[in-house]
Design an enzyme around this catalytic site. Sequence first.
Site, mmCIF file in Angstrom:
data_model
loop_
_atom_site.group_PDB
_atom_site.id
_atom_site.type_symbol
_atom_site.label_atom_id
_atom_site.label_comp_id
_atom_site.label_asym_id
_atom_site.label_seq_id
_atom_site.Cartn_x
_atom_site.Cartn_y
_atom_site.Cartn_z
ATOM 1 N N SER A 60 22.324 17.486 -40.934
ATOM 2 C CA SER A 60 21.976 18.056 -42.154
ATOM 3 C C SER A 60 21.194 16.846 -42.958
ATOM 4 O O SER A 60 21.057 15.980 -42.343
ATOM 5 C CB SER A 60 23.039 18.001 -42.829
ATOM 6 N N LYS A 61 20.493 17.316 -43.836
ATOM 7 C CA LYS A 61 19.786 16.323 -44.682
ATOM 8 C C LYS A 61 20.405 14.892 -44.935
ATOM 9 O O LYS A 61 19.659 13.970 -44.885
ATOM 10 C CB LYS A 61 19.316 16.983 -45.949
#
Length: 503
Positions: A265-266
Amino acid sequence: MIRVRFAPSPTGFLHVGGARTALFNWLFARHHKGTFVLRIEDTDEVRSTHESVDAILGSMAWLGLDWDEGPILEGSGVGSDGSGWKSKGNYGPYFQMQRLEHYKKYLRQLEDAGRAYRCYCTPEEVEMMRVQAQLEKRPPKYDGRCRELTEKERRDKEGAGRKWTLRFKMPQEEKTVIHDLIRGEVHFENILQQDLIIQKTSGVPTYNFACVVDDHQMEISHVIRAEEHLSNTPAQVCMYAALGWTPPQFAHLSMILGADGTKLSKRHGATSVLEYKNQGYLPQAMRNYLALLGWATETSQDIFEVQELFDKFDLDRCQKNPATFDFAKLDWMNGMYIRKLSQADLVEASKPFLPKDAAQQTPNLSELVVLEQEKYRVLSDVPKMLDFFFTEEFVYHWDDLNGLMVKSPHLKTHEALERLIEFTESKFFKLEPFVETQIEAALREIAKDLGWKTAEVFHPLRFAVSGRLQGPSLFHMAAALGKGRVVLRLARLKKSIKESAAK
Ligand code: GLU
């Protein structure tokens, strides 16, 4: 005939995971001389956007994943008004929202055959069921209250203006077994499966249904997709059966995790493919790296030319265990690909990262850019490592110089440094032609005349012309800058030393 498809929902950028799915489908198609279809699954009327279609197509084009059928990308941003898409291939249109007629027909067929039913529950009622299931610690499931309504009950609800969705009637007994090409046999108890909504109140089908109809109509032979869709597969397989169709073969790819073992994820780093482009990764490096996320040959080979990937890629060497996205390895691989570039290609690839007027300011740009080719990991390193070529305003890292002076027996004082600069200035003034070999000879002569070690001469002069102690070879650098700029820089440093001494 092998026909595979990549079927993104245009609700955001192309994510690294989506790009890996696209890549594996593309490689599989190329390996088997099959067809790679791109289909846009835009039935989420709220979240689908044309910008996202552009971003996805643009990302695929950047990665070099060309599709044989699907929407046509004509220059960037084509179709962003939503009306101008053209497509190639005989199975179009390739946007689901343009295929509504096809779905309607089969939705009616399922309803007429009693394999789908109208559900009048409101979103709030469905939410209540979910909350209750949570309280009772069981998996959420639609409770089937509209499953067996009588004709009259239906008429009454519709008479009262209740909106309806259409739900697929999952069989209540037995198991559905998926023969996944990566995971082997996966068993699902039908009783645990949801009666999925296949048509929304708007009349538009949901993903799970549209995807079945399209994969059938487009004659898709293999569905290769992310692991998260494995749980949709039993319902989809039952829909194939209800429609009297043979399902394609399925292959669900491994998850992609960050270094901490959670889903990528980010928090771990860039997740959108275009971010990688903007950070200076080469598409060929990115493609090579993504190919190794869940696939490997029997050797420890890392670097694959694209033709080699076509030759070697197949599903039997895809792994079901999660793959870890290793940013350091991607950087290493990108560096490898940067080193493979020809001078002209490196310059071309670096251009978006250089100051706009770099080419005008430095006519010998291509000579400069290659000076540090061995060291770049990403293309955005080019301006970082070579900033002093493009501006006279580069910063002097004084700490570096002070550290150097402490260690050097002859360079202890600012006066000594000034003396060195003056010596060099007068030598350089006369130096003709101002080329590498001559510069080197001149500097060696200075060391000899002063009785200093060559390093005591080279390092401070490197500092004078670039503001730092590390960088390309001094003689190259000076020759590339040209006599005028070098002499000006020597003068600039001398002035700075005087000013700091005066303080
Ligand atoms: N539209 C789905 C997605 O973007 C594709 C699922 C599939 O490949 O069947 O996740």
